[in-house]
Design a protein around this motif. Structure first.
Motif, PDB file in Angstrom:
ATOM      1  N   UNK A  81       0.805  -1.218   0.000  1.00  0.00           N
ATOM      2  CA  UNK A  81       0.000   0.000   0.000  1.00  0.00           C
ATOM      3  C   UNK A  81       0.840   1.271   0.000  1.00  0.00           C
ATOM      4  N   UNK A  82       2.144   1.149   0.235  1.00  0.00           N
ATOM      5  CA  UNK A  82       3.015   2.315   0.282  1.00  0.00           C
ATOM      6  C   UNK A  82       3.534   2.651  -1.110  1.00  0.00           C
ATOM      7  N   UNK A  83       3.884   3.930  -1.357  1.00  0.00           N
ATOM      8  CA  UNK A  83       4.430   4.302  -2.665  1.00  0.00           C
ATOM      9  C   UNK A  83       5.656   3.464  -3.013  1.00  0.00           C
ATOM     10  N   UNK A  84       5.617   2.825  -4.166  1.00  0.00           N
ATOM     11  CA  UNK A  84       6.711   1.975  -4.606  1.00  0.00           C
ATOM     12  C   UNK A  84       6.641   0.558  -4.113  1.00  0.00           C
ATOM     13  N   UNK A  85       5.732   0.265  -3.203  1.00  0.00           N
ATOM     14  CA  UNK A  85       5.656  -1.067  -2.620  1.00  0.00           C
ATOM     15  C   UNK A  85       5.223  -2.140  -3.601  1.00  0.00           C
ATOM     16  N   UNK A  86       4.380  -1.758  -4.559  1.00  0.00           N
ATOM     17  CA  UNK A  86       3.904  -2.755  -5.512  1.00  0.00           C
ATOM     18  C   UNK A  86       4.962  -3.140  -6.534  1.00  0.00           C
ATOM     19  N   UNK A  87       6.104  -2.444  -6.546  1.00  0.00           N
ATOM     20  CA  UNK A  87       7.192  -2.766  -7.475  1.00  0.00           C
ATOM     21  C   UNK A  87       8.183  -3.763  -6.889  1.00  0.00           C
ATOM     22  N   UNK A  88       8.014  -4.112  -5.609  1.00  0.00           N
ATOM     23  CA  UNK A  88       8.923  -5.038  -4.947  1.00  0.00           C
ATOM     24  C   UNK A  88       8.303  -6.432  -4.943  1.00  0.00           C
ATOM     25  N   UNK A  89       9.003  -7.387  -5.519  1.00  0.00           N
ATOM     26  CA  UNK A  89       8.521  -8.769  -5.535  1.00  0.00           C
ATOM     27  C   UNK A  89       8.721  -9.396  -4.158  1.00  0.00           C
ATOM     28  N   UNK A  90       7.660  -9.989  -3.622  1.00  0.00           N
ATOM     29  CA  UNK A  90       7.727 -10.629  -2.307  1.00  0.00           C
ATOM     30  C   UNK A  90       7.152 -12.031  -2.402  1.00  0.00           C
ATOM     31  N   UNK A  91       7.916 -13.004  -1.913  1.00  0.00           N
ATOM     32  CA  UNK A  91       7.432 -14.384  -1.809  1.00  0.00           C
ATOM     33  C   UNK A  91       6.888 -14.597  -0.400  1.00  0.00           C
ATOM     34  N   UNK A  92       5.704 -15.160  -0.284  1.00  0.00           N
ATOM     35  CA  UNK A  92       5.117 -15.439   1.013  1.00  0.00           C
ATOM     36  C   UNK A  92       5.600 -16.812   1.475  1.00  0.00           C
ATOM     37  N   UNK A  93       6.270 -16.847   2.624  1.00  0.00           N
ATOM     38  CA  UNK A  93       6.762 -18.110   3.143  1.00  0.00           C
ATOM     39  C   UNK A  93       7.779 -17.904   4.246  1.00  0.00           C
ATOM     40  N   UNK A  94       8.249 -18.999   4.795  1.00  0.00           N
ATOM     41  CA  UNK A  94       9.250 -19.016   5.852  1.00  0.00           C
ATOM     42  C   UNK A  94      10.603 -18.646   5.251  1.00  0.00           C
ATOM     43  N   UNK A  95      11.232 -17.572   5.756  1.00  0.00           N
ATOM     44  CA  UNK A  95      12.472 -17.132   5.118  1.00  0.00           C
ATOM     45  C   UNK A  95      13.653 -18.060   5.404  1.00  0.00           C
ATOM     46  N   UNK A  96      13.478 -19.040   6.267  1.00  0.00           N
ATOM     47  CA  UNK A  96      14.540 -20.022   6.486  1.00  0.00           C
ATOM     48  C   UNK A  96      14.614 -21.038   5.354  1.00  0.00           C
ATOM     49  N   UNK A  97      13.522 -21.199   4.613  1.00  0.00           N
ATOM     50  CA  UNK A  97      13.479 -22.254   3.596  1.00  0.00           C
ATOM     51  C   UNK A  97      12.957 -21.806   2.241  1.00  0.00           C
ATOM     52  N   UNK A  98      12.236 -20.714   2.164  1.00  0.00           N
ATOM     53  CA  UNK A  98      11.624 -20.286   0.904  1.00  0.00           C
ATOM     54  C   UNK A  98      12.677 -19.773  -0.065  1.00  0.00           C
ATOM     55  N   UNK A  99      12.600 -20.228  -1.317  1.00  0.00           N
ATOM     56  CA  UNK A  99      13.541 -19.814  -2.349  1.00  0.00           C
ATOM     57  C   UNK A  99      12.853 -18.896  -3.353  1.00  0.00           C
ATOM     58  N   UNK A 100      13.633 -17.955  -3.882  1.00  0.00           N
ATOM     59  CA  UNK A 100      13.182 -17.117  -4.987  1.00  0.00           C
ATOM     60  C   UNK A 100      14.172 -17.271  -6.120  1.00  0.00           C
ATOM     61  N   UNK A 101      13.770 -16.866  -7.300  1.00  0.00           N
ATOM     62  CA  UNK A 101      14.594 -17.091  -8.480  1.00  0.00           C
ATOM     63  C   UNK A 101      15.782 -16.138  -8.529  1.00  0.00           C
ATOM     64  N   UNK A 102      16.873 -16.619  -9.109  1.00  0.00           N
ATOM     65  CA  UNK A 102      18.026 -15.775  -9.356  1.00  0.00           C
ATOM     66  C   UNK A 102      18.995 -15.717  -8.197  1.00  0.00           C
ATOM     67  N   UNK A 103      20.058 -14.935  -8.385  1.00  0.00           N
ATOM     68  CA  UNK A 103      21.074 -14.755  -7.349  1.00  0.00           C
ATOM     69  C   UNK A 103      21.155 -13.285  -6.966  1.00  0.00           C
TER      70      UNK A 103
END
Length: 246
Positions: A81-103
């Motif tokens: 809801x904040x300005x610029x917030x919709x441009x940030x990709x966010x994965x919903x999950x446990x950050x100890x195990x959740x993976x996102x694409x790329x390096x």
């Protein structure tokens, strides 16, 4: 009560920025963003536990491409809801195990968020997850407090950190298991409301071992984001581990 968002559901997300207002001030945010922007350079940054975007949004405004992982849909909704917030990709999950694409050139955990992982195994997994996301030469950054056990007299397990006519807050420690909790009692319309969040405290040397297990090595340890020296009197630290370039 804990819901699908963990301990940061709608009731907490609705007032999170206001309740942590000091941490949103420029003097708290700008030094952290300076360090992270320098480490990211021309690469991407990954925030573990991105929350409402306290660090991610100003870092993105510096020109860094920021991605995030967070378990709380309610907190991420505030980011969106904040300005610029919709441009940030966010994965919903446990950050100890959740993976996102790329390096990424940098991955980071701020504001004691590593302690939200309440077992040593989960904290070790988090380091491995961060390392797996880093490109060679990339860095993993953790900001966390030093356990205040020296403030515990014999027979006591609680350390207060806020006392006012309408709000009391204290941490409790179990030195046998490293379990701790932050506890809040707030007076609203003459009635007391209680909220507690469990954590696991962790020592700097223990974090270094977790980093070694993940194939990382310590590059820097400072007292804070201004890069003040870390000493035996420091109440927190900002540590930077790097993934070997080879």
């Amino acid at each position: 009560m804990q819901d699908e968002d963990g301990f940061f559901g709608e009731d907490i997300a609705a007032t999170y920025d206001e309740s942590s207002a000091d941490m949103f001030q420029p003097e708290a945010v700008d030094p952290a963003v300076d360090v992270l922007a320098e480490l990211a350079g021309d690469g991407r940054a990954l925030e573990l536990g991105i929350g409402t975007g306290r660090i991610a949004l100003p870092l993105a405004r510096r020109g860094v491409t920021v991605h995030g992982i967070d378990m709380s849909r309610a907190m991420v909704a505030r980011l969106r809801a904040k300005p610029g917030g919709d441009a940030i990709d966010v994965a919903i999950g446990d950050f100890a195990t959740t993976r996102v694409a790329g390096t990424f050139a940098a991955a980071y955990l701020v504001f004691n968020t590593i302690n939200n992982l309440t077992t040593q195994d989960a904290q070790v997994a988090c380091f491995r997850n961060a390392a797996a996301h880093l490109r060679p030469g990339g860095c993993f950054v953790v900001e966390v407090g030093v356990p205040e056990l020296r403030r515990l007299p014999p027979g006591q397990n609680a350390v207060p950190f806020h006392i006012s006519p309408t709000r009391w807050a204290f941490d409790t420690y179990d030195v046998a298991t490293q379990a701790m909790s932050s506890n809040y009692v707030t007076i609203v319309d003459g009635r007391a409301e209680y909220w507690s969040v469990p954590f696991r405290y962790v020592w700097p040397a223990e974090l270094d071992l977790m980093a070694r297990l993940a194939g990382l090595r310590l590059r820097h340890r400072w007292e804070d984001w201004t890069r003040a020296p870390f000493t035996s009197e420091s109440s927190r630290h900002v540590s930077v581990w790097e993934k070997p370039a080879d």
